[in-house]
Enzyme design. Structure first.
Site, PDB file in Angstrom:
ATOM      1  N   CYS A  45     -36.213  13.605 -64.136  1.00  0.00           N
ATOM      2  CA  CYS A  45     -34.957  14.180 -64.617  1.00  0.00           C
ATOM      3  C   CYS A  45     -33.873  13.952 -63.551  1.00  0.00           C
ATOM      4  O   CYS A  45     -33.514  12.811 -63.291  1.00  0.00           O
ATOM      5  CB  CYS A  45     -35.164  15.656 -64.961  1.00  0.00           C
ATOM      6  SG  CYS A  45     -33.730  16.456 -65.684  1.00  0.00           S
ATOM      7  N   ASP A  57     -35.054  11.654 -76.364  1.00  0.00           N
ATOM      8  CA  ASP A  57     -34.235  12.003 -75.198  1.00  0.00           C
ATOM      9  C   ASP A  57     -32.894  11.278 -75.297  1.00  0.00           C
ATOM     10  O   ASP A  57     -32.605  10.358 -74.532  1.00  0.00           O
ATOM     11  CB  ASP A  57     -34.980  11.615 -73.917  1.00  0.00           C
ATOM     12  CG  ASP A  57     -34.359  12.214 -72.661  1.00  0.00           C
ATOM     13  OD1 ASP A  57     -33.363  12.948 -72.768  1.00  0.00           O
ATOM     14  OD2 ASP A  57     -34.879  11.927 -71.560  1.00  0.00           O
ATOM     15  N   HIS A 104     -38.123  14.721 -73.290  1.00  0.00           N
ATOM     16  CA  HIS A 104     -37.674  14.719 -71.901  1.00  0.00           C
ATOM     17  C   HIS A 104     -38.536  15.733 -71.134  1.00  0.00           C
ATOM     18  O   HIS A 104     -38.689  16.868 -71.566  1.00  0.00           O
ATOM     19  CB  HIS A 104     -36.200  15.146 -71.860  1.00  0.00           C
ATOM     20  CG  HIS A 104     -35.612  15.163 -70.491  1.00  0.00           C
ATOM     21  ND1 HIS A 104     -34.862  14.108 -69.990  1.00  0.00           N
ATOM     22  CD2 HIS A 104     -35.632  16.098 -69.524  1.00  0.00           C
ATOM     23  CE1 HIS A 104     -34.456  14.414 -68.769  1.00  0.00           C
ATOM     24  NE2 HIS A 104     -34.914  15.616 -68.460  1.00  0.00           N
TER      25      HIS A 104
END
Length: 296
Positions: A186, A234, A265
């Site tokens: 991330c 995502d 995600h």
């Protein structure tokens, strides 16, 4: 509370959690939206609990594992916050120098999941170092909500410099071969891309998990081989990929991108319902093989 399978949670709920996790909506809005969903047989509390991390689930390698040794080390960061601190994990029975991997956390500090990822790498023979961006504010506070707010309050440019300094510290560590990889998740995926572009002299291989590319013209400076791991569901991150791929192609960068079907995600993070065991295992096996190839 009963276990909830990812297939029981509507995609909308995952999307709202992603908005919440990245600061686009606050917790009250997130919970209000979840409450508007009609999910057969599931309470709001059950869905909320499934989406938020339970770090008791995330330990794959114990901090007491006899094959590794973990310590906390500080490093100088003159262009960042002056000093940084991270979790250094080394194989306990090293007979020679080993390649190193910088491990970069999500947007909420050095939580237990990311420390465990560092231990997993050390179990495979790498020297792993996981810095904590929140060190200038006292470090990861023990919960993600506070950690997220703390990281959002900080100067992002200084944080970038702290990770550059961490990469330099690890590259020069006396126990390493001088070969350095970076893996991040991330926000850490962004940092992995950023370091590959901003410090090409340091990075020998990069593996960003669902991360956005380096900003502006900096992205053109990527030199090292890069393995990109994406979740199918995502939209925010995946929207940045076509332009990024075109830049990598134009600059003859060796890259490989994988999109994992039906994943969210954060699918590698084994502490929430976004976790996909098969995709996570495959992505991790590819990550290890990539580092073993390019950091040998």
């Amino acid at each position: 509370m009963p276990h909830i399978a990812p297939t029981q949670i509507p995609q909308q709920a995952f999307d709202w959690y992603d908005d919440y996790a990245h600061g686009d909506i606050d917790r009250r809005t997130f919970l209000s939206r979840l409450g508007s969903l009609s999910v057969a047989g599931l309470t709001l509390g059950a869905v909320t609990s499934a989406l938020t991390p339970n770090y008791a689930l995330a330990e794959q390698v114990s901090f007491n594992d006899e094959d590794i040794k973990g310590t906390y080390q500080e490093f100088e960061s003159p262009k960042g916050h002056g000093k940084g601190r991270g979790y250094l994990v080394v194989p306990s029975k090293m007979t020679s120098k080993a390649p190193a991997v910088l491990v970069v956390h999500e947007n909420r500090g050095l939580n237990p999941y990311v420390r465990d990822v560092a231990r997993r790498l050390a179990k495979q023979g790498f020297i792993a170092f996981a810095p904590d961006a929140l060190f200038p504010l006292g470090g990861y506070p023990g919960n993600d909500d506070d950690g997220r707010a703390m990281q959002r309050s900080m100067d992002s440019e200084k944080i970038d410099h702290d990770f550059k300094a961490a990469a330099s510290y690890l590259k020069q560590h006396a126990s390493t071969t001088g070969k350095l990889g970076v893996v991040g998740f991330c926000f850490g995926g962004y940092v992995s891309n950023m370091l590959a572009a901003a410090t090409p002299e340091l990075i020998d291989a990069a593996v960003p998990f669902y991360g956005t590319p380096a900003k502006g013209n900096l992205v053109k400076n990527v030199k090292a081989p890069i393995l990109l791991q994406f979740a199918e569901n995502d939209k925010r991150v995946n929207a940045t990929w076509p332009e990024y791929e075109a830049t990598l192609k134009a600059n003859d960068v060796k890259y490989k991108a994988h999109f994992y079907p039906n994943t969210q995600h954060g699918f590698h993070n084994d502490s929430t319902s976004r976790y996909d065991p098969k995709a996570a295992e495959l992505a991790w096996s590819r990550t290890l093989a990539f580092f073993k190839l390019h950091l040998a």
